[in-house]
Motif scaffolding. Structure first.
Motif, PDB file in Angstrom:
ATOM      1  N   SER A   5     -19.072  -7.520   8.796  1.00 31.64           N
ATOM      2  CA  SER A   5     -20.240  -6.789   9.476  1.00 31.64           C
ATOM      3  C   SER A   5     -21.525  -7.977   9.862  1.00 31.64           C
ATOM      4  O   SER A   5     -21.989  -7.915  10.860  1.00 31.64           O
ATOM      5  N   TRP A   9     -23.063  -8.851  13.682  1.00 31.12           N
ATOM      6  CA  TRP A   9     -24.597  -8.785  13.654  1.00 31.12           C
ATOM      7  C   TRP A   9     -24.615 -10.173  14.248  1.00 31.12           C
ATOM      8  O   TRP A   9     -25.696  -9.946  15.391  1.00 31.12           O
ATOM      9  N   SER A  37     -16.452   8.217  19.765  1.00 28.35           N
ATOM     10  CA  SER A  37     -17.290   7.078  19.337  1.00 28.35           C
ATOM     11  C   SER A  37     -18.038   7.028  18.059  1.00 28.35           C
ATOM     12  O   SER A  37     -19.310   7.524  18.225  1.00 28.35           O
ATOM     13  N   ARG A  38     -17.437   7.078  17.228  1.00 31.33           N
ATOM     14  CA  ARG A  38     -18.036   7.456  15.636  1.00 31.33           C
ATOM     15  C   ARG A  38     -18.506   6.374  15.044  1.00 31.33           C
ATOM     16  O   ARG A  38     -19.238   6.365  13.904  1.00 31.33           O
ATOM     17  N   ASP A  39     -17.891   5.180  15.163  1.00 34.49           N
ATOM     18  CA  ASP A  39     -18.118   3.942  14.510  1.00 34.49           C
ATOM     19  C   ASP A  39     -19.526   3.433  14.682  1.00 34.49           C
ATOM     20  O   ASP A  39     -20.253   3.765  15.898  1.00 34.49           O
ATOM     21  N   ARG A  40     -19.942   3.003  13.779  1.00 39.33           N
ATOM     22  CA  ARG A  40     -21.476   2.510  13.897  1.00 39.33           C
ATOM     23  C   ARG A  40     -22.084   1.525  14.938  1.00 39.33           C
ATOM     24  O   ARG A  40     -22.942   1.226  15.518  1.00 39.33           O
ATOM     25  N   SER A  41     -20.521   0.530  15.220  1.00 37.35           N
ATOM     26  CA  SER A  41     -20.665  -0.438  16.205  1.00 37.35           C
ATOM     27  C   SER A  41     -20.626  -0.020  17.398  1.00 37.35           C
ATOM     28  O   SER A  41     -20.854  -0.842  18.463  1.00 37.35           O
ATOM     29  N   SER A  43     -21.141   1.942  21.138  1.00 31.86           N
ATOM     30  CA  SER A  43     -22.351   2.278  22.142  1.00 31.86           C
ATOM     31  C   SER A  43     -22.039   3.338  22.847  1.00 31.86           C
ATOM     32  O   SER A  43     -20.926   3.565  23.290  1.00 31.86           O
ATOM     33  N   THR A  51     -22.023  -2.171  20.935  1.00 29.10           N
ATOM     34  CA  THR A  51     -23.437  -2.499  21.060  1.00 29.10           C
ATOM     35  C   THR A  51     -23.787  -4.104  21.077  1.00 29.10           C
ATOM     36  O   THR A  51     -24.607  -4.640  21.828  1.00 29.10           O
ATOM     37  N   HIS A 178     -20.074  15.029  13.506  1.00 25.19           N
ATOM     38  CA  HIS A 178     -20.235  13.997  14.459  1.00 25.19           C
ATOM     39  C   HIS A 178     -20.624  14.887  15.672  1.00 25.19           C
ATOM     40  O   HIS A 178     -21.825  14.553  16.349  1.00 25.19           O
ATOM     41  N   SER A 189     -31.187  10.385  20.023  1.00 27.92           N
ATOM     42  CA  SER A 189     -30.416   9.364  20.334  1.00 27.92           C
ATOM     43  C   SER A 189     -29.164   9.758  20.987  1.00 27.92           C
ATOM     44  O   SER A 189     -28.189   9.270  21.558  1.00 27.92           O
TER      45      SER A 189
END
Length: 207
Positions: A5, A9, A37-41, A43, A51, A178, A189
């Motif tokens: 992570s 970042w 696209s469920r992953d926090r990274s 976009s 992202t 999701h 968003s």
């Protein structure tokens, strides 16, 4: 925070490499892959799939999950998804052909292919444009698209039973949650709220 992570970042934001905002039509096309696209990274509002710049993750995902390691394999997979994909099995089993599942995977793979440099930005947009007529001709709302995406996912999961990949997919509850978030009108968003379904049927415009 994990080491991976922290490394993620520290990578530059994708918006720095691709600073120009998408048009309304472009955002709508990118939004076809939103269910995947469920992953926090991930976009959901740029052609680049993350992202932050992470070309290696795009390349690794294509290789590990799709066995795609070359441009030719990428284009063959896109062609297969556009022609029949997983919906052919669903049609045999259920009498329903959930195009949305294949369209979401198609858009996701096109974006990942662009993300790792297998295809150019222009080629990625062309690929996305090619799937639009079939999607628009099949569905009348993001709700319908989401319903068929979940149907296709269910058939796909059932096909994994008894194989070494049976434990791979995220729980169905995660996919359901999701999709509910994407469809929630209060979710500012959500790309589906930023680019409503009828956006693609009107003249394109800057955002």
């Amino acid at each position: 925070m994990t080491l991976s992570s922290i490394r993620r970042w520290r990578r530059p934001r994708a918006a720095r490499r691709y600073p120009h905002p998408l048009t309304a039509h472009q955002l709508w096309m990118v939004s076809l892959s939103a269910p995947v696209s469920r992953d926090r990274s991930a976009s959901r509002t740029t052609l680049y799939p993350f992202t932050r710049i992470d070309d290696d993750s795009a390349r690794n995902w294509l290789a590990e999950q799709w066995e795609i390691t070359s441009r030719a394999e990428l284009t063959d997979r896109l062609d297969g998804l556009s022609r029949s994909g997983y919906r052919a099995r669903a049609l045999q089993l259920l009498g329903v052909s959930p195009l949305a599942w294949d369209a979401a995977l198609y858009a996701d793979i096109a974006r990942l292919g662009f993300g790792c440099g297998m295809i150019t930005e222009a080629e990625a947009w062309t690929a996305l444009k090619n799937i639009v007529p079939a999607v628009v001709g099949t569905y009348a709302s993001w709700q319908e698209y989401a319903d068929h995406y979940l149907l296709g996912r269910t058939v796909w999961r059932d096909g994994l039973r008894g194989t070494q990949d049976a434990a791979f997919p995220a729980p169905q509850s995660a996919a359901d949650a999701h999709l509910r978030a994407l469809l929630n009108p209060a979710n500012r968003s959500s790309p589906w709220n930023l680019a409503p379904w009828d956006t693609i049927s009107h003249p394109d415009r800057p955002r």
